[in-house]
Write an enzyme that holds these catalytic residues in place. Structure first.
Site, PDB file in Angstrom:
ATOM      1  N   ARG A   1       8.098  -1.331  21.777  1.00 10.33           N
ATOM      2  CA  ARG A   1       8.083  -2.786  21.897  1.00 10.33           C
ATOM      3  C   ARG A   1       7.950  -3.398  20.507  1.00 10.33           C
ATOM      4  O   ARG A   1       7.053  -3.017  19.741  1.00 10.33           O
ATOM      5  CB  ARG A   1       6.904  -3.225  22.762  1.00 10.33           C
ATOM      6  CG  ARG A   1       6.914  -4.694  23.102  1.00 10.33           C
ATOM      7  CD  ARG A   1       6.123  -4.939  24.370  1.00 10.33           C
ATOM      8  NE  ARG A   1       4.697  -4.745  24.166  1.00 10.33           N
ATOM      9  CZ  ARG A   1       3.835  -5.761  23.988  1.00 10.33           C
ATOM     10  NH1 ARG A   1       4.264  -7.002  23.984  1.00 10.33           N
ATOM     11  NH2 ARG A   1       2.561  -5.516  23.833  1.00 10.33           N
TER      12      ARG A   1
ATOM     13  N   GLY B   1       0.835  -1.204   0.000  1.00 11.92           N
ATOM     14  CA  GLY B   1       0.000   0.000   0.000  1.00 11.92           C
ATOM     15  C   GLY B   1       0.868   1.251   0.000  1.00 11.92           C
ATOM     16  O   GLY B   1       0.795   2.076  -0.909  1.00 11.92           O
ATOM     17  N   PHE B   2       1.676   1.411   1.061  1.00 14.65           N
ATOM     18  CA  PHE B   2       2.644   2.510   1.170  1.00 14.65           C
ATOM     19  C   PHE B   2       1.987   3.884   1.175  1.00 14.65           C
ATOM     20  O   PHE B   2       2.643   4.888   0.899  1.00 14.65           O
ATOM     21  CB  PHE B   2       3.691   2.409   0.051  1.00 14.65           C
ATOM     22  CG  PHE B   2       4.254   1.028  -0.126  1.00 14.65           C
ATOM     23  CD1 PHE B   2       5.017   0.448   0.877  1.00 14.65           C
ATOM     24  CD2 PHE B   2       3.999   0.285  -1.267  1.00 14.65           C
ATOM     25  CE1 PHE B   2       5.518  -0.834   0.741  1.00 14.65           C
ATOM     26  CE2 PHE B   2       4.494  -0.998  -1.413  1.00 14.65           C
ATOM     27  CZ  PHE B   2       5.252  -1.567  -0.414  1.00 14.65           C
TER      28      PHE B   2
ATOM     29  N   THR C   1       8.988 -10.132  11.260  1.00 15.29           N
ATOM     30  CA  THR C   1       8.322  -9.234  10.324  1.00 15.29           C
ATOM     31  C   THR C   1       8.753  -7.785  10.555  1.00 15.29           C
ATOM     32  O   THR C   1       8.763  -6.985   9.623  1.00 15.29           O
ATOM     33  CB  THR C   1       6.793  -9.378  10.440  1.00 15.29           C
ATOM     34  OG1 THR C   1       6.412  -9.302  11.808  1.00 15.29           O
ATOM     35  CG2 THR C   1       6.333 -10.709   9.863  1.00 15.29           C
TER      36      THR C   1
ATOM     37  N   ILE D   1      -1.292  -5.214   4.845  1.00 10.39           N
ATOM     38  CA  ILE D   1      -0.861  -4.760   3.515  1.00 10.39           C
ATOM     39  C   ILE D   1       0.462  -5.407   3.117  1.00 10.39           C
ATOM     40  O   ILE D   1       1.200  -4.898   2.278  1.00 10.39           O
ATOM     41  CB  ILE D   1      -0.786  -3.221   3.449  1.00 10.39           C
ATOM     42  CG1 ILE D   1       0.124  -2.653   4.531  1.00 10.39           C
ATOM     43  CG2 ILE D   1      -2.179  -2.633   3.601  1.00 10.39           C
ATOM     44  CD1 ILE D   1       0.288  -1.120   4.464  1.00 10.39           C
ATOM     45  N   GLY D   2       0.732  -6.552   3.753  1.00  7.35           N
ATOM     46  CA  GLY D   2       1.980  -7.257   3.474  1.00  7.35           C
ATOM     47  C   GLY D   2       2.923  -7.213   4.656  1.00  7.35           C
ATOM     48  O   GLY D   2       4.024  -7.758   4.620  1.00  7.35           O
TER      49      GLY D   2
ATOM     50  N   GLY E   1       6.559   0.799  10.417  1.00  5.59           N
ATOM     51  CA  GLY E   1       6.367   0.586   8.989  1.00  5.59           C
ATOM     52  C   GLY E   1       7.029   1.631   8.128  1.00  5.59           C
ATOM     53  O   GLY E   1       7.293   1.386   6.951  1.00  5.59           O
ATOM     54  N   GLU E   2       7.275   2.802   8.669  1.00  6.37           N
ATOM     55  CA  GLU E   2       7.763   3.891   7.820  1.00  6.37           C
ATOM     56  C   GLU E   2       9.165   4.362   8.161  1.00  6.37           C
ATOM     57  O   GLU E   2       9.885   4.865   7.306  1.00  6.37           O
ATOM     58  CB  GLU E   2       6.770   5.064   7.896  1.00  6.37           C
ATOM     59  CG  GLU E   2       5.421   4.633   7.333  1.00  6.37           C
ATOM     60  CD  GLU E   2       4.345   5.694   7.428  1.00  6.37           C
ATOM     61  OE1 GLU E   2       4.228   6.480   6.488  1.00  6.37           O
ATOM     62  OE2 GLU E   2       3.620   5.713   8.433  1.00  6.37           O
TER      63      GLU E   2
ATOM     64  N   GLY F   1       5.264   1.398  16.345  1.00  2.12           N
ATOM     65  CA  GLY F   1       5.057   1.345  14.893  1.00  2.12           C
ATOM     66  C   GLY F   1       6.369   1.514  14.170  1.00  2.12           C
ATOM     67  O   GLY F   1       7.200   2.341  14.543  1.00  2.12           O
TER      68      GLY F   1
HETATM   69 MO1  MOS Z   1       1.494   5.428   5.105  1.00  2.00          MO
HETATM   70  S1  MOS Z   1       2.312   6.728   3.761  1.00  2.00           S
HETATM   71  O1  MOS Z   1       0.797   6.432   6.239  1.00  2.00           O
HETATM   72  O2  MOS Z   1       0.476   4.374   4.325  1.00  2.00           O
END
Ligand code: MOS
Length: 706
Positions: free
Chosen positions: A592, A242-243, A598, A469-470, A667-668, A665
Site C-alpha cells: 500500500r 541518512g541512507f 513522497t 530523514i527527508g 525507501g530502498e 516500504g
Molecule cells: Mo538503510 S541502508 O537500512 O538506512
C-alpha cells in the site's frame, strides 16, 4: 425523519499530501542539529589518523592547549573509559573511540580538540602534532586475497546455502553463464553532515543529533557511558538524509557526550565531508561470481552466487549480496557464499539497499547474459523462472507481483518492438540500447511503540520515536493516524524523533513507515475504545499507547518483499566513451502506498542513485597511503542534474496483509537493479558487456575491462 448520515470522509492514505515541514525547510526555518543555538556551547573538532596502520607514539597536546580558546584535547591518554559491547546491531568496536593507541585505518579518530568557537577548535586540530609508529598496511581488495574468509556466524549474517546438487545440474545444463562482476567502494553523502550537541541537564545526558533512530542512539550512548537507559535523551527533529549512515556509527555523538562530561558545558561536534568518507560507513568493494546453468529454453537448473567484500580489522561488516539471489528466481539447485576480506580500511556499513544493490547488479547482469545466450527475451526469461514459493526458504510469499511489474513496465516502456540484437541502432554518433532488470527489497517490520493523546480541543497528538530523514515520514504518519482515528489529517499533530517517546524501529531497512504505522494504528484502536465512554475530555487529554512486540512475534514466517522492474534507454558515444541515460522507468509492487507524492520522490531518488552507481561513483583508494584519493565531493562523482534524464516511477497493485497496514516500504528498492538495467542497455547499444562498475569513459573505450 431520519438524520442524514455524515458524508463518508475520504481516506487520507493513498492520496498525495505535500510534506508538513516543507515550508519550514525551504524558508530555512527548520533547524538541523548543527543550527540550534545553546548557551555556553563549546565546539569539538575531530583529529583523524593520517596513517593506515600502526600505533600512536606521541600527541603534543600542550602547544594546542595554549592556543586561543582551546579548552581541551581529548585523546587515548586522557579520554573517559567507555563500556565495551555497545552497538545498535550487536557490538561495534567502531564506537570505542579514543580508547587505545591503535590506528586501524586512515581517517580513524585519534583526538578531539574542544574550543570556544568552531574556528578555534579547527585551528587547534590542524596544529596538533601526532607521531605514529607505522606498520605495513594492506588496503587492496581482491577476490583472490589470501585473507578471504567466511563471515563470522551472527544473527545478521547470511548463512551459506547448499541446496540440491549444483554440480550435477551444471553438468546437465545446456547453457552455462559463469562471470565475475565487481563494484567499487561507494559512499553515502547525506547533504547534512553528521552533527550532535551533548549536554548534561538535570542529571540526564541530552543529545541533539542527526540520526535515523533516536531511541537506538540513546540506548547505545547509555551503554557506552554506563548510564541507566532513562538517563539519556536523544532528539533529532530534522535530518538531511541518512541512507544508512546515521544511526550505527556515531563518532560525533559519542565524542560530544565524552567532551560535555569532562567540560561540564554543552559541546557540539560536526563531521566534515571528508570525515564522512571514513567514519560513518560506506558500501564496500565487492567481487561477485555468478554461475547460472539453464536448459536451452532458459529455465534455471542452478544458481550460484559467491560474493566477497572488503571489511575492516575493527568490526566485520559483510555486504550481503546474495539476498537478491535467494529470492528472485526458481532453480533446482543453489550454491550461495558470503565472504569477507579484512583490510586496513574504514569499516563499511549499511548503504541504501545494502546487499540488494550490488547483488542485483551481478545477478541481473548475468540473467541478461543468459537471455542473450539462449535467445530468449530478457523479460520472458525472468517470468519463466518465477518461483511459487521462496526459492531457498520454501516459505510462502506474503504477496509477490514481480510479473506485474515486468509486464506493466514493458507496456509503458515500449519493450515489444525491441530488436534483441546488440549494436545495431544509431542516432548520429550515438549507439542506442535498452535494458531491463528486476528489483526487490525485503519488506520487514520492527517492534515499535506509539502513543496518541486525544486533546481537549478535539485534536490528536501522536508520539512515536520515528525519524524523518527527508522521506516525509511526518506527513505519511499523519495520514495513517488520521485514517486510524477517522479524523482529518489536519487535526493530527505528529511528534517524532525523541527517545523519551519510547522504543521504535529506526528509519532503516525500509521498515520505518510499516513499523510505526502498525503501532500508531494499534494505539488508535485503544484510544477509540477509551473515548467511547468519555463525554468530556479532561484538560490533560486522554492517552492510549501500543507496543507491537507481541503481535510481531505471533506472526507466521513469510517471504515478504517488495518487487520492481527497472528499464533504461542509453546512448553511447563509442569515440569518447560517453554514456548518456536517455530515460528510465521503474514499476514497483510495494504494498500500500501511503503518500503517492513522497513515495514517487523516494523511488525516483533511488533510481537516480542507480544511475549514479552505474556511471559515476567510485572511491579511488590509494594503496600507497591507504587513504582515498577522492574522499570529497570534488573527486567522488555523483550524478548531477545534467546526468539525469526523465525518470518515471510508478507502481502496480500489491495487496498484502502480512503486516496489517499493508505497507511494504519503498525507501530502498528504487536503487535495486538500476545499475544492471543501465549496464544491460549499454550492452544492447554496443555489444560490449560491462561487468565492472562504474561504466566510466575509459572502460567504454577499453572494452569494459576492469
Ligand atoms: Mo538503510 S541502508 O537500512 O538506512
Amino acid at each position: 425523519m431520519t438524520t442524514p448520515a455524515a458524508p463518508p470522509r475520504t481516506s487520507a492514505t493513498g492520496t498525495p499530501h505535500t510534506r508538513r515541514e516543507g515550508r519550514a525547510k525551504v524558508t530555512g526555518e527548520a533547524r538541523y542539529a548543527a543550527d540550534i543555538p545553546f548557551a555556553e556551547l563549546a565546539h569539538g573538532w575531530l583529529v583523524t589518523s593520517t596513517v593506515a596502520r600502526g600505533r600512536i607514539r606521541s600527541i603534543d597536546a600542550d602547544a594546542v592547549l595554549a592556543m586561543p580558546g582551546v579548552l581541551a584535547v581529548l585523546h587515548h591518554g586522557n579520554a573517559l573509559r567507555l563500556t565495551p559491547g555497545a552497538g545498535v546491531m550487536g557490538p561495534d568496536a567502531n564506537l570505542q573511540l579514543l580508547q587505545d593507541d591503535r590506528v586501524p585505518h586512515v581517517g580513524w579518530p585519534v583526538a578531539l580538540v574542544v574550543a570556544e568557537t568552531q574556528e578555534q577548535a579547527r585551528e587547534g586540530a590542524d596544529a596538533l602534532v601526532i607521531t605514529y609508529d607505522e606498520e605495513p598496511h594492506d588496503t587492496a581488495f581482491r577476490a583472490d586475497h589470501p585473507g578471504l574468509r567466511p563471515t563470522t556466524p551472527s544473527p545478521l549474517a547470511m548463512p551459506d546455502v547448499d541446496q540440491g546438487d549444483p554440480d550435477a545440474e551444471l553438468a546437465a545444463s545446456a547453457v552455462v553463464v559463469d562471470r565475475e562482476y565487481t563494484t567499487p567502494e561507494e559512499f553515502h553523502n547525506a547533504m547534512e553532515p553528521h552533527a550532535a550537541m551533548a549536554r548534561w541537564e538535570n542529571g540526564r545526558l541530552e543529545v541533539v543529533d542527526s540520526n535515523q533512530g533516536s531511541y537506538a542512539v540513546a540506548q547505545v550512548l547509555a551503554k557506552l557511558f554506563s548510564l541507566d537507559a532513562d538517563k539519556v535523551r536523544v532528539r533529532s527533529e530534522h535530518v538531511g538524509g541518512g541512507f544508512g549512515s546515521k544511526g550505527l556509527r556515531l563518532p560525533h555523538a559519542v565524542l560530544a557526550a565524552m567532551a560535555t562530561t569532562v567540560l561540564h558545558r554543552p559541546v557540539r561536534v560536526v563531521l566534515t565531508r571528508r570525515q564522512m568518507f571514513s567514519l560513518v560507513g560506506h558500501r564496500p568493494a565487492t567481487a561477485q561470481r555468478v554461475r547460472l546453468g539453464a536448459d536451452a529454453d532458459g529455465r534455471l537448473r542452478v544458481l550460484e552466487h559467491e560474493t566477497a567484500s572488503a571489511t575492516s580489522t575493527v568490526h566485520e561488516y559483510a555486504e550481503q549480496s546474495t539476498r537478491h539471489s535467494r529470492i528472485l528466481y526458481a532453480a533446482d539447485a543453489f550454491r550461495l557464499r558470503t565472504r569477507v576480506v579484512p583490510l586496513d580500511v574504514p569499516t563499511p556499513s549499511f548503504m541504501r539497499a545494502p546487499g540488494w544493490t550490488p547483488g542485483s547488479f551481478a545477478v541481473e547482469s548475468a540473467m541478461d547474459e543468459l537471455a542473450a545466450e539462449v535467445g530468449v527475451d530478457p523479460i520472458a526469461l525472468r517470468i519463466r523462472n518465477e518461483p511459487e514459493v521462496g526459492p531457498v526458504s520454501g516459505l510462502p510469499f506474503s504477496s509477490r507481483n514481480l510479473v506485474g511489474c515486468l509486464e506493466e513496465g514493458a507496456r509503458r516502456f515500449g519493450w515489444a518492438d525491441r530488436d534483441p540484437r546488440p549494436g545495431v541502432r544509431r542516432d548520429g554518433r550515438w549507439l542506442l540500447g535498452t535494458g531491463v532488470a528486476s528489483s526487490a527489497h525485503s519488506a520487514g517490520v520492527g517492534a515499535s511503540t506509539a502513543a496518541i493523546t486525544a486533546e481537549a480541543d478535539g485534536t490528536f497528538t501522536v508520539r512515536v520515536t520515528a525519524a524523518d530523514i527527508g522521506t516525509g515520514a511526518r506527513t505519511a504518519l499523519s495520514q495513517i493516524a488520521a485514517d486510524a482515528l477517522d479524523v482529518s489529517p489536519g487535526s493530527v499533530r505528529i511528534r517524532i524523533a525523541d527517545s523519551d517517546f519510547g522504543p521504535a524501529w529506526l528509519a532503516g531497512g525500509s521498515m520505518g513507515t510499516a513499523s510505526w504505522a502498525w503501532a500508531i494504528t494499534e494505539a488508535a484502536v485503544a484510544l477509540r475504545k477509551k473515548l467511547a465512554d468519555v463525554i468530556d475530555v479532561p484538560p490533560e487529554g486522554i492517552t492510549a499507547g501500543a507496543d507491537t512486540t507481541e503481535l510481531l512475534g505471533a506472526r507466521e514466517q513469510r517471504e515478504s518483499h517488495g518487487y520492481g522492474a527497472q528499464f533504461a534507454e542509453v546512448a553511447v558515444d563509442p569515440l569518447s566513451g560517453e554514456v548518456r541515460v536517455r530515460r528510465m522507468l521503474g514499476i514497483f509492487a510495494v504494498g500500500r502506498v501511503v503518500n503517492p507524492l513522497t513515495a514517487r520522490s523516494q523511488l525516483v531518488g533511488g533510481m537516480t542513485w542507480g544511475l549514479s552507481m552505474a556511471l559515476h561513483e567510485e572511491g579511488a583508494r590509494d594503496d600507497v597511503s591507504g587513504g582515498l584519493a577522492n574522499g570529497d565531493l570534488a573527486g567522488y562523482h555523483v550524478a548531477a542534474n545534467a546526468d539525469v534524464p526523465v525518470i518515471e516511477a510508478d507502481w502496480v497493485e500489491d495487496h498484502d496483509t502480512y503486516n496489517p497496514s499493508g505497507i511494504k516500504g519503498l525507501g530502498e528498492i528504487g536503487i535495486v537493479g538500476g545499475a544492471a538495467a543501465i549496464a544491460n542497455a549499454v550492452w544492447h547499444a554496443t555489444g560490449v558487456r560491462h561487468r565492472h562498475l562504474p561504466i566510466s569513459l575509459d572502460r567504454v573505450l577499453n572494452g569494459g575491462r576492469r
